[in-house]
Design a protein around this motif. Structure first.
Motif, PDB file in Angstrom:
ATOM      1  N   LEU A   1      -5.370  53.184  67.794  1.00 15.39           N
ATOM      2  CA  LEU A   1      -5.200  52.222  66.709  1.00 15.39           C
ATOM      3  C   LEU A   1      -6.231  51.093  66.794  1.00 15.39           C
ATOM      4  N   PRO A   2      -7.521  51.420  66.902  1.00  9.52           N
ATOM      5  CA  PRO A   2      -8.521  50.350  66.996  1.00  9.52           C
ATOM      6  C   PRO A   2      -8.515  49.475  65.749  1.00  9.52           C
ATOM      7  N   GLY A   3      -8.607  48.152  65.961  1.00  3.97           N
ATOM      8  CA  GLY A   3      -8.662  47.232  64.835  1.00  3.97           C
ATOM      9  C   GLY A   3      -7.332  46.936  64.181  1.00  3.97           C
ATOM     10  N   PHE A   4      -6.225  47.409  64.759  1.00  2.00           N
ATOM     11  CA  PHE A   4      -4.901  47.219  64.149  1.00  2.00           C
ATOM     12  C   PHE A   4      -4.231  45.918  64.556  1.00  2.00           C
ATOM     13  N   GLY A   5      -4.865  45.112  65.393  1.00  2.00           N
ATOM     14  CA  GLY A   5      -4.201  43.939  65.956  1.00  2.00           C
ATOM     15  C   GLY A   5      -3.608  43.000  64.940  1.00  2.00           C
TER      16      GLY A   5
ATOM     17  N   GLU B   1       2.426  55.437  63.809  1.00  2.00           N
ATOM     18  CA  GLU B   1       1.687  54.238  64.221  1.00  2.00           C
ATOM     19  C   GLU B   1       2.600  53.267  64.963  1.00  2.00           C
ATOM     20  N   ALA B   2       3.835  53.102  64.455  1.00  2.00           N
ATOM     21  CA  ALA B   2       4.779  52.200  65.113  1.00  2.00           C
ATOM     22  C   ALA B   2       5.096  52.678  66.525  1.00  2.00           C
ATOM     23  N   GLN B   3       5.227  53.998  66.710  1.00  2.00           N
ATOM     24  CA  GLN B   3       5.523  54.516  68.050  1.00  2.00           C
ATOM     25  C   GLN B   3       4.338  54.312  68.987  1.00  2.00           C
TER      26      GLN B   3
ATOM     27  N   ILE C   1       2.308  43.625  71.129  1.00  2.00           N
ATOM     28  CA  ILE C   1       1.717  44.134  72.369  1.00  2.00           C
ATOM     29  C   ILE C   1       1.643  43.038  73.424  1.00  2.00           C
ATOM     30  N   ALA C   2       1.409  41.795  72.989  1.00  2.00           N
ATOM     31  CA  ALA C   2       1.249  40.678  73.930  1.00  2.00           C
ATOM     32  C   ALA C   2       2.588  40.161  74.456  1.00  2.00           C
TER      33      ALA C   2
ATOM     34  N   THR D   1      13.302  55.277  68.524  1.00  3.37           N
ATOM     35  CA  THR D   1      12.785  54.547  67.370  1.00  3.37           C
ATOM     36  C   THR D   1      12.025  53.328  67.874  1.00  3.37           C
ATOM     37  N   ALA D   2      10.867  53.076  67.289  1.00  4.17           N
ATOM     38  CA  ALA D   2      10.049  51.941  67.725  1.00  4.17           C
ATOM     39  C   ALA D   2      10.666  50.638  67.212  1.00  4.17           C
ATOM     40  N   TYR D   3      11.329  49.918  68.099  1.00  6.16           N
ATOM     41  CA  TYR D   3      11.918  48.632  67.721  1.00  6.16           C
ATOM     42  C   TYR D   3      10.869  47.545  67.911  1.00  6.16           C
ATOM     43  N   LEU D   4      10.127  47.257  66.851  1.00  8.43           N
ATOM     44  CA  LEU D   4       9.069  46.254  66.909  1.00  8.43           C
ATOM     45  C   LEU D   4       9.578  44.931  66.354  1.00  8.43           C
ATOM     46  N   PHE D   5       9.046  43.841  66.906  1.00 15.28           N
ATOM     47  CA  PHE D   5       9.404  42.518  66.419  1.00 15.28           C
ATOM     48  C   PHE D   5       8.665  42.246  65.108  1.00 15.28           C
ATOM     49  N   PRO D   6       9.240  41.472  64.196  1.00 15.97           N
ATOM     50  CA  PRO D   6       8.503  41.096  62.988  1.00 15.97           C
ATOM     51  C   PRO D   6       7.219  40.360  63.355  1.00 15.97           C
ATOM     52  N   GLY D   7       6.158  40.637  62.615  1.00 16.83           N
ATOM     53  CA  GLY D   7       4.876  39.992  62.892  1.00 16.83           C
ATOM     54  C   GLY D   7       3.774  41.009  63.045  1.00 16.83           C
ATOM     55  N   THR D   8       2.761  40.638  63.773  1.00 16.42           N
ATOM     56  CA  THR D   8       1.586  41.489  63.899  1.00 16.42           C
ATOM     57  C   THR D   8       1.707  42.484  65.047  1.00 16.42           C
ATOM     58  N   VAL D   9       0.851  43.481  64.992  1.00 16.59           N
ATOM     59  CA  VAL D   9       0.748  44.448  66.082  1.00 16.59           C
ATOM     60  C   VAL D   9       0.373  43.733  67.378  1.00 16.59           C
TER      61      VAL D   9
END
Length: 234
Positions: free
Chosen positions: A132-136, A147-149, A107-108, A95-103
């Protein structure tokens, strides 16, 4: 069991020697010795509870082995600082464990931990690479599962790892999204000549992605070799 080599003539990127882990009386991984070559994809398959994910977590010291060790380019992984090790051996979970906030902030994250600011041009290259171009500037709460993965994979790639560990990376996705992630994995591994180890319950997926497969049962390595021969699929 002797150490099983990877691609003939290719440099060994990652090697386990008698790798084992116990939790109390329970044996999670038992005496696994294997070599994986640069640019190779190795699939790890077996029934639930076989120790597949436990084995994967030992490779970058998310868990510590009870005995045995891992060599990264012939260097004992205990001599590498854990943060550096996890940059060099990146991992993408089921499962993609992403932090709250932007894409972009996700990544950074890895480079920022090492004091590096990810240039906008490189950020966009990573986003384009994972489709995912432009998804930043998108908020991660608005992403689909696929998309999350892809963001999770881009976040790992931002660290420029030498080895990519994938733990059931498509099991939570629909068939179309899963096939898209598979193509992405194949392309990225080929382009970067990365070493990749993927845990999967899906034998057809193992056949599509990996030239070699290892089968685990009850924490032990019971078979390893060409995927078509070991899994009888192709």
């Amino acid at each position: 069991m002797p150490i099983e080599s990877g691609s003939p003539g290719a440099a060994v990127e990652l090697e386990t020697r008698h790798l084992s882990r116990r939790a109390g009386e329970r044996v999670l991984v038992s005496d696994v010795s294997v070599q994986v070559s640069a640019g190779e994809i190795l699939a790890v398959v077996g029934p639930s509870g076989a120790g597949k994910s436990s084995f994967l977590r030992l490779l970058n010291r998310l868990d510590e082995p009870t005995s045995g060790t891992v060599l990264v380019k012939s260097r004992d992984f205990r001599s590498i600082a854990p943060r550096e090790l996890r940059r060099r051996i990146g991992m993408v979970m089921q499962t993609a464990y992403l932090f709250p906030g932007t894409v972009a902030a996700n990544i950074a994250f890895g480079p920022r931990q090492s004091g590096e600011i990810l240039a906008p041009a490189r950020m966009e290259l990573l986003l384009e690479r994972v489709g995912l171009p432009g998804f930043g500037d998108r908020d991660v709460s608005n992403l689909s599962g696929g998309e999350a993965q892809r963001v999770a994979l881009a976040r790992t790639l931002a660290n420029e790892p030498e080895v990519l560990l994938l733990d059931e990376p498509t099991s939570a996705l629909d068939e179309a999204s899963a096939r898209g992630i598979e193509r992405l994995i194949l392309d990225v591994v080929s382009e970067r000549r990365m070493t990749c180890i993927i845990v999967t319950h899906n034998r057809a997926q193992a056949a599509r992605l990996a030239e070699r497969a290892m089968v685990m049962e009850a924490g032990r390595l019971v078979a390893i070799g060409p995927t078509s021969e070991v899994l009888h699929v192709g």
